[in-house]
Design a protein around this motif. Structure first.
Motif, PDB file in Angstrom:
ATOM      1  N   UNK B 283       0.824  -1.213   0.000  1.00 36.42           N
ATOM      2  CA  UNK B 283       0.000   0.000   0.000  1.00 36.42           C
ATOM      3  C   UNK B 283       0.863   1.270   0.000  1.00 36.42           C
ATOM      4  N   UNK B 284       2.097   1.164   0.492  1.00 36.03           N
ATOM      5  CA  UNK B 284       3.008   2.327   0.501  1.00 36.03           C
ATOM      6  C   UNK B 284       3.255   2.839  -0.932  1.00 36.03           C
ATOM      7  N   UNK B 285       3.230   1.891  -1.870  1.00 35.11           N
ATOM      8  CA  UNK B 285       3.428   2.291  -3.267  1.00 35.11           C
ATOM      9  C   UNK B 285       2.282   3.166  -3.759  1.00 35.11           C
ATOM     10  N   UNK B 286       1.074   2.770  -3.371  1.00 38.44           N
ATOM     11  CA  UNK B 286      -0.094   3.569  -3.768  1.00 38.44           C
ATOM     12  C   UNK B 286       0.001   4.980  -3.164  1.00 38.44           C
ATOM     13  N   UNK B 287       0.364   5.022  -1.879  1.00 34.74           N
ATOM     14  CA  UNK B 287       0.525   6.323  -1.219  1.00 34.74           C
ATOM     15  C   UNK B 287       1.554   7.174  -1.954  1.00 34.74           C
ATOM     16  N   UNK B 288       2.651   6.517  -2.290  1.00 33.03           N
ATOM     17  CA  UNK B 288       3.750   7.192  -2.966  1.00 33.03           C
ATOM     18  C   UNK B 288       3.289   7.793  -4.298  1.00 33.03           C
ATOM     19  N   UNK B 289       2.446   7.037  -5.021  1.00 34.06           N
ATOM     20  CA  UNK B 289       1.976   7.520  -6.318  1.00 34.06           C
ATOM     21  C   UNK B 289       1.004   8.692  -6.185  1.00 34.06           C
ATOM     22  N   UNK B 290       0.237   8.665  -5.115  1.00 33.85           N
ATOM     23  CA  UNK B 290      -0.746   9.749  -4.949  1.00 33.85           C
ATOM     24  C   UNK B 290      -0.079  11.075  -4.574  1.00 33.85           C
ATOM     25  N   UNK B 291       1.044  10.992  -3.860  1.00 39.47           N
ATOM     26  CA  UNK B 291       1.736  12.225  -3.466  1.00 39.47           C
ATOM     27  C   UNK B 291       2.242  12.943  -4.718  1.00 39.47           C
ATOM     28  N   UNK B 292       1.970  14.234  -4.771  1.00 38.85           N
ATOM     29  CA  UNK B 292       2.398  15.013  -5.939  1.00 38.85           C
ATOM     30  C   UNK B 292       1.291  15.168  -6.976  1.00 38.85           C
ATOM     31  N   UNK B 293       0.154  14.481  -6.742  1.00 39.38           N
ATOM     32  CA  UNK B 293      -0.983  14.605  -7.667  1.00 39.38           C
ATOM     33  C   UNK B 293      -1.862  15.766  -7.201  1.00 39.38           C
ATOM     34  N   UNK B 294      -2.426  16.509  -8.152  1.00 31.38           N
ATOM     35  CA  UNK B 294      -3.364  17.564  -7.778  1.00 31.38           C
ATOM     36  C   UNK B 294      -4.588  16.938  -7.123  1.00 31.38           C
ATOM     37  N   UNK B 295      -5.083  17.571  -6.057  1.00 30.84           N
ATOM     38  CA  UNK B 295      -6.281  17.059  -5.388  1.00 30.84           C
ATOM     39  C   UNK B 295      -7.513  17.495  -6.178  1.00 30.84           C
ATOM     40  N   UNK B 296      -7.721  16.796  -7.286  1.00 29.53           N
ATOM     41  CA  UNK B 296      -8.779  17.143  -8.212  1.00 29.53           C
ATOM     42  C   UNK B 296      -9.240  15.830  -8.837  1.00 29.53           C
ATOM     43  N   UNK B 302      -6.939   9.629 -12.914  1.00 26.10           N
ATOM     44  CA  UNK B 302      -5.956   9.124 -13.893  1.00 26.10           C
ATOM     45  C   UNK B 302      -4.722   8.567 -13.201  1.00 26.10           C
ATOM     46  N   UNK B 303      -4.382   9.115 -12.035  1.00 24.85           N
ATOM     47  CA  UNK B 303      -3.260   8.556 -11.265  1.00 24.85           C
ATOM     48  C   UNK B 303      -3.589   7.131 -10.839  1.00 24.85           C
ATOM     49  N   UNK B 304      -4.801   6.919 -10.332  1.00 18.01           N
ATOM     50  CA  UNK B 304      -5.200   5.581  -9.859  1.00 18.01           C
ATOM     51  C   UNK B 304      -5.265   4.590 -11.019  1.00 18.01           C
ATOM     52  N   UNK B 306      -3.578   4.748 -13.796  1.00 14.45           N
ATOM     53  CA  UNK B 306      -2.243   4.497 -14.347  1.00 14.45           C
ATOM     54  C   UNK B 306      -1.506   3.410 -13.562  1.00 14.45           C
ATOM     55  N   UNK B 307      -1.787   3.310 -12.263  1.00 15.94           N
ATOM     56  CA  UNK B 307      -1.042   2.320 -11.469  1.00 15.94           C
ATOM     57  C   UNK B 307      -1.875   1.088 -11.138  1.00 15.94           C
ATOM     58  N   UNK B 308      -3.153   1.084 -11.569  1.00 17.79           N
ATOM     59  CA  UNK B 308      -4.070  -0.014 -11.282  1.00 17.79           C
ATOM     60  C   UNK B 308      -4.360  -0.146  -9.780  1.00 17.79           C
ATOM     61  N   UNK B 309      -5.436   0.460  -9.372  1.00 13.20           N
ATOM     62  CA  UNK B 309      -5.876   0.462  -7.976  1.00 13.20           C
ATOM     63  C   UNK B 309      -6.030  -0.960  -7.424  1.00 13.20           C
ATOM     64  N   UNK B 310      -6.449  -1.898  -8.302  1.00 10.23           N
ATOM     65  CA  UNK B 310      -6.749  -3.269  -7.848  1.00 10.23           C
ATOM     66  C   UNK B 310      -5.512  -4.000  -7.331  1.00 10.23           C
ATOM     67  N   UNK B 311      -4.341  -3.555  -7.743  1.00  6.58           N
ATOM     68  CA  UNK B 311      -3.109  -4.134  -7.208  1.00  6.58           C
ATOM     69  C   UNK B 311      -3.047  -3.978  -5.694  1.00  6.58           C
ATOM     70  N   UNK B 312      -3.555  -2.852  -5.232  1.00  5.74           N
ATOM     71  CA  UNK B 312      -3.395  -2.501  -3.815  1.00  5.74           C
ATOM     72  C   UNK B 312      -4.668  -2.721  -3.019  1.00  5.74           C
ATOM     73  N   UNK B 313      -5.810  -2.468  -3.662  1.00  6.18           N
ATOM     74  CA  UNK B 313      -7.101  -2.643  -3.003  1.00  6.18           C
ATOM     75  C   UNK B 313      -7.976  -3.469  -3.947  1.00  6.18           C
TER      76      UNK B 313
END
Lengths: 130, 327
Positions: B283-296, B302-304, B306-313
């Motif tokens: 899950x740390x990877x998901x957190x890492x990917x979200x940091x730096x993304x605009x809160x919009x 598109x961030x989720x 791009x990394x495939x949310x299902x990998x983590x959740x």
């Protein structure tokens, strides 16, 4: 009106305390008393280059929002983060509670600022219009 | 005093006009402007936008959200509301709210309604607010503006300004709820907002009534620029909110989740996700990917993706995640 003699001032009611190549900046007693109770301070961004007179932050009181200008050109090397959680410190002691530290680009810019006596006269005129 | 004629009801454009008038128009004469917005929420300079609005209602009704230069709380505008703006050179009028609100009180007196200025920057009728006022100072110039509820849709106002109960903490300025009223409810006879506007302009301008001008083509071009670059942008209306923290928790059939975000300058600057679910990826990877993304929404989605949310959740859908992060 408290106008310490060892500081320099701007027409926008900021004060500057010079120490070598750096200076602390803040808002004057005139500014804080006219603003009234200060409820929010938007601090400048760290490590940015600013020109003299450039807007670098915002101060909000119960009455108004005022722009904070950088009195001198240089780099913002420190900001007083305490003001984010306690903006009222500017009302309590506006000279002890500096807003930012600027590393000066050009010391000759300081010559355009007012000494305490000139600033005192400037404030008197601003108050009375005479 | 010169009156600027501004028939636009585009809130982004109108905010840009105000900025132009105080920061760029070098006029030795004081300026006055009466104007209106189509349905809009206007947040104060240092407010956290998402703490102030009801995004579902705003989207459904097509309400625009803008930020103003002055401080204070969020207000709702529609075409039953009239706005007035003064831009004066005399900074001695700073914090003098009575001077600018008195003409409104006097106009109402002429129309047979007793109104008064209240200490907290408002004008009230029988203790109920119909006008909120704020000031913005820029060098030696001062802008004073206020709203006047004439016959606004109070029901829409209440809904638009009803934020979610998500756990958000920030140092931003919080709105103060007031009991509000429309002027039209108190008038002895009937009067349209346009007629009221004329009576108010006569009262405020006195002998200067009729000394008006529209914005010149050059001025309009500059205002359009300010509008596009700043006032119509997400960066200004939402992204310029003070830093805030958001915490969301939810229970799903597949487990519990607890998400915490720090948002600075509109961007996710820190993220932690906790839960009691089973996941393949760290899950740390998901957190890492979200940091730096605009809160919009669009950016986070598109961030989720791009990394495939299902990998983590594994059991969580994109809509569920977006619904959790944006309430």
């Amino acid at each position: 009106m408290n106008i310490p003699a060892d500081l320099l001032y701007t027409k926008d009611h900021e004060w500057i305390r010079v120490e070598g190549d750096q200076c602390h900046i803040g808002i004057s007693d005139f500014a804080q008393s006219h603003l009234g109770d200060i409820v929010f301070v938007e601090l400048p961004e760290l490590d940015i280059e600013v020109g003299a007179g450039q807007a670098i932050g915002v101060i909000e009181s119960v009455k108004a929002v005022a722009t904070l200008f950088c009195p001198v050109g240089g780099t913002i090397v420190e900001i007083n983060e305490e003001l984010e959680s306690s903006p009222e410190l500017l009302n309590e002691d506006c000279y002890a509670n500096w807003i930012a530290v600027v590393e000066l680009n050009d010391k000759s810019e300081l010559e355009t600022l007012m000494e305490a006596s000139a600033y005192s006269e400037f404030c008197r005129q601003a108050e009375t219009g005479v | 005093m010169i009156t600027i004629i501004n028939p636009s009801t585009d809130p982004c454009f109108n905010m840009a006009v105000e900025e132009y008038l105080i920061k760029e128009l070098d006029s030795p004469e004081d300026i006055f402007m009466l104007w209106q917005n189509r349905p809009t929420v206007v947040v104060g300079r240092n407010q956290n936008t998402i703490e102030e609005i009801n995004p579902a209602f705003i989207e459904q009704q097509g309400i625009t959200v803008v930020r103003r230069l002055s401080g204070g709380g969020a207000v709702y505008h529609d075409q039953g509301n009239l706005n007035f703006t003064f831009v004066v050179n005399n900074s001695r009028d700073f914090a003098n709210f009575e001077k600018f609100t008195l003409p409104v009180v006097d106009t109402l007196a002429r129309l047979g309604v007793k109104a008064e200025y209240s200490g907290r920057n408002d004008i009230t009728i029988q203790g109920r607010k119909f006008s909120g006022n704020a000031q913005y100072k820029h060098r030696h110039r001062l802008l004073h503006h206020g709203t006047i509820l004439f016959d606004s849709d109070i029901e829409a106002m209440v809904q638009a300004l009803n934020p979610s109960k998500a756990k958000i903490t920030s140092k931003g300025i919080k709105s103060v709820r007031s009991r509000v009223t429309n002027i039209s409810e108190h008038l002895p006879g009937s009067l349209s907002v346009a007629e009221f506007k004329r009576v108010l302009a006569e009262e405020i301008l006195g002998p200067d009534y009729g000394q008006d001008r529209p914005l010149s083509p050059t001025e309009l071009k500059r205002v359009q620029q300010l509008c596009c670059r700043k006032h119509a942008s997400w960066d200004w209306a939402y992204g310029s909110s003070p830093p805030f923290n958001l915490r969301r928790t939810a229970a799903f059939s597949w487990g519990n989740i607890d998400i915490r975000l720090d948002i600075k300058r509109g961007m996710i600057s820190a993220c932690r996700i906790y839960g009691d679910y089973f996941a393949r990826g760290d899950i740390r990877e998901l957190e890492y990917h979200l940091v730096g993304t605009l809160y919009r929404q669009t950016e986070v989605r598109s961030c989720l993706e791009a990394i495939s949310l299902q990998e983590y959740l594994p059991q969580m859908g994109y809509d569920e995640m977006i619904g959790l992060l944006f309430v």
